[in-house]
Design a protein around this motif. Structure first.
Motif, PDB file in Angstrom:
ATOM      1  N   VAL A 129      -5.800  19.942  -1.129  1.00  9.86           N
ATOM      2  CA  VAL A 129      -6.455  18.679  -1.478  1.00  9.86           C
ATOM      3  C   VAL A 129      -7.600  18.478  -0.501  1.00  9.86           C
ATOM      4  N   ASP A 130      -8.664  17.872  -0.990  1.00  8.39           N
ATOM      5  CA  ASP A 130      -9.914  17.761  -0.242  1.00  8.39           C
ATOM      6  C   ASP A 130      -9.890  16.519   0.645  1.00  8.39           C
ATOM      7  N   LEU A 170      -6.788  13.660   7.565  1.00 10.17           N
ATOM      8  CA  LEU A 170      -7.107  12.701   6.504  1.00 10.17           C
ATOM      9  C   LEU A 170      -7.591  11.359   7.031  1.00 10.17           C
ATOM     10  N   LYS A 171      -7.888  11.260   8.334  1.00 12.14           N
ATOM     11  CA  LYS A 171      -8.082   9.950   8.948  1.00 12.14           C
ATOM     12  C   LYS A 171      -9.263   9.155   8.406  1.00 12.14           C
ATOM     13  N   ARG A 218      -6.262   4.636   3.180  1.00  9.54           N
ATOM     14  CA  ARG A 218      -4.877   5.043   3.397  1.00  9.54           C
ATOM     15  C   ARG A 218      -4.139   5.301   2.086  1.00  9.54           C
ATOM     16  N   GLU A 219      -4.400   4.493   1.076  1.00 11.04           N
ATOM     17  CA  GLU A 219      -3.698   4.689  -0.198  1.00 11.04           C
ATOM     18  C   GLU A 219      -4.117   6.000  -0.863  1.00 11.04           C
ATOM     19  N   ILE A 220      -5.352   6.423  -0.623  1.00 14.50           N
ATOM     20  CA  ILE A 220      -5.816   7.704  -1.154  1.00 14.50           C
ATOM     21  C   ILE A 220      -5.133   8.850  -0.420  1.00 14.50           C
ATOM     22  N   ALA A 221      -5.044   8.738   0.901  1.00 17.16           N
ATOM     23  CA  ALA A 221      -4.378   9.779   1.693  1.00 17.16           C
ATOM     24  C   ALA A 221      -2.929   9.934   1.248  1.00 17.16           C
ATOM     25  N   TYR A 245      -4.376  10.976  10.344  1.00 15.32           N
ATOM     26  CA  TYR A 245      -4.074  10.186   9.151  1.00 15.32           C
ATOM     27  C   TYR A 245      -4.715   8.811   9.343  1.00 15.32           C
ATOM     28  N   PRO A 246      -5.068   8.124   8.256  1.00 12.34           N
ATOM     29  CA  PRO A 246      -5.712   6.813   8.413  1.00 12.34           C
ATOM     30  C   PRO A 246      -4.838   5.847   9.213  1.00 12.34           C
ATOM     31  N   LYS A 247      -5.451   5.177  10.170  1.00  9.96           N
ATOM     32  CA  LYS A 247      -4.713   4.189  10.953  1.00  9.96           C
ATOM     33  C   LYS A 247      -4.622   2.873  10.178  1.00  9.96           C
TER      34      LYS A 247
END
Length: 360
Positions: A283-284, A320-321, A325-328, A34-36
């Motif tokens: 989801v892509d 999703l990294k 982050r808001e998109i993830a 996931y995004p840091k």
């Protein structure tokens, strides 16, 4: 290979939330990364700066804080099982190679374009020393109110994405690594883990080695409590080259990436009958836009062409990294909303599984 490891055992019902609103239950999860938070990336930079007063102790605290933040984000999105977004991990092979005796690092290797990978070398027989993920799992478990899934890089990928300077064959290295992964999974289970996902992206690039992966999985799950859910994630490949052989793998769930390819390969899994549970990316992970709830609902229906609702898990295509982050978060939130709407429509009879489902 013996196929299913948990005949007659339902490993997914334990993740149904208390007071779930519908009779139907489709499990929702994430693949792993996931995004840091941007401040965590800054902390990583500071600790390696000799002019900085930022210490390893400070970085450890930053990792703890980031894990709490991401677990909370996953729970706010409504996921049934959560991870910490792999906040403590840098790269899926390098992280584990640093923790396995027998690996050494000789510097970054250029892999494509201007991207470099700190590709490790196996210079002697691999051995298990200290636990790799138990502390990470225990911290995440204590920070979460939902069940925690543990992603772990699989032995085939650990072998394939390393230089082999010690074993006669890559397969022999993979089998020894599988025995180490088995030890780690045993320790995770002792600590309370009930959902473990083995990540084998290398299989997508060398699908003819599915028998090696199958043997590795046999070693990994040996003597593991049948109540523990074992998933396998394989992304971005030609699945027809490993199906129906996947049906022989001793797993509870097979996690596939199909959204990025417009579900063109979904029919691969319809003949012969798909035997494990299906974890379907809806989801892509490669597009920085949030899919609508309605679009995701149509993607979920693709999974119902392969398995009934009680054997379907919904997740993103992959980690999703690399996304903002808001998109993830938006993808996860809409993914959960879409899943709950599909469950309600199944309860109401608005979705008839006997009718032909839409084509990809």
């Amino acid at each position: 290979m013996t196929g299913h490891r948990t005949e007659g055992v339902d490993t997914r019902e334990q993740f149904r939330p208390e007071g779930h609103d519908t009779d139907h239950f489709i499990l929702t999860s994430v693949v792993g990364s996931y995004p840091k938070p941007k401040w965590l990336n800054r902390a990583d930079d500071l600790v390696s700066d000799p002019d900085s007063k930022f210490t390893e102790e400070h970085l450890h605290e930053a990792h703890d804080d980031a894990c709490r933040v991401i677990v909370d984000e996953h729970e706010r999105a409504g996921l049934d099982t959560v991870v910490d977004g792999e906040m403590r991990r840098n790269e899926m092979v390098e992280f584990f190679a640093h923790r396995i005796d027998g690996y050494e690092f000789h510097g970054p290797v250029k892999v494509w374009g201007h991207n470099y990978f700190d590709k490790p070398s196996v210079v002697e027989e691999v051995e298990y020393d200290e636990p790799w993920l138990v502390d990470e799992f225990e911290f995440t478990r204590d920070a979460a109110s939902k069940p925690v899934k543990v992603p772990i890089t699989g032995p085939y990928t650990l072998a394939s994405w390393s230089f082999n300077e010690a074993y006669e064959s890559e397969a022999e290295l993979a089998y020894d690594l599988a025995d180490l992964v088995n030890t780690e999974v045993e320790k995770l289970v002792e600590a309370g883990a009930r959902y473990v996902q083995i990540d084998e992206p290398a299989l997508a690039t060398t699908p003819d080695d599915h028998a090696i992966v199958g043997e590795c999985l046999e070693r990994i799950v040996a003597d593991i409590d049948p109540e523990v859910r074992i998933g396998l994630h394989v992304c971005y490949g030609d699945y027809s080259r490993i199906y129906p052989e996947v049906n022989d793998f001793p797993i509870d769930e097979f996690d596939v990436e199909l959204c990025n390819g417009g579900f063109e390969q979904i029919d691969v899994f319809t003949d012969p009958e798909f035997e494990p549970d299906l974890a379907l990316g809806v989801v892509d992970a490669h597009t920085a836009e949030v899919e609508s709830v309605e679009e995701i609902k149509q993607n979920i229906l693709q999974g119902l062409k392969v398995v009934p609702p009680e054997k379907l898990t919904i997740s993103p295509d992959c980690g999703l990294k690399l996304l903002p982050r808001e998109i993830a978060y938006g993808k996860m939130e809409n993914m959960v909303k879409a899943t709950r709407e599909v469950e309600a429509e199944l309860d109401a009879g608005d979705i008839d599984l006997a009718d032909p489902l839409p084509t990809a």
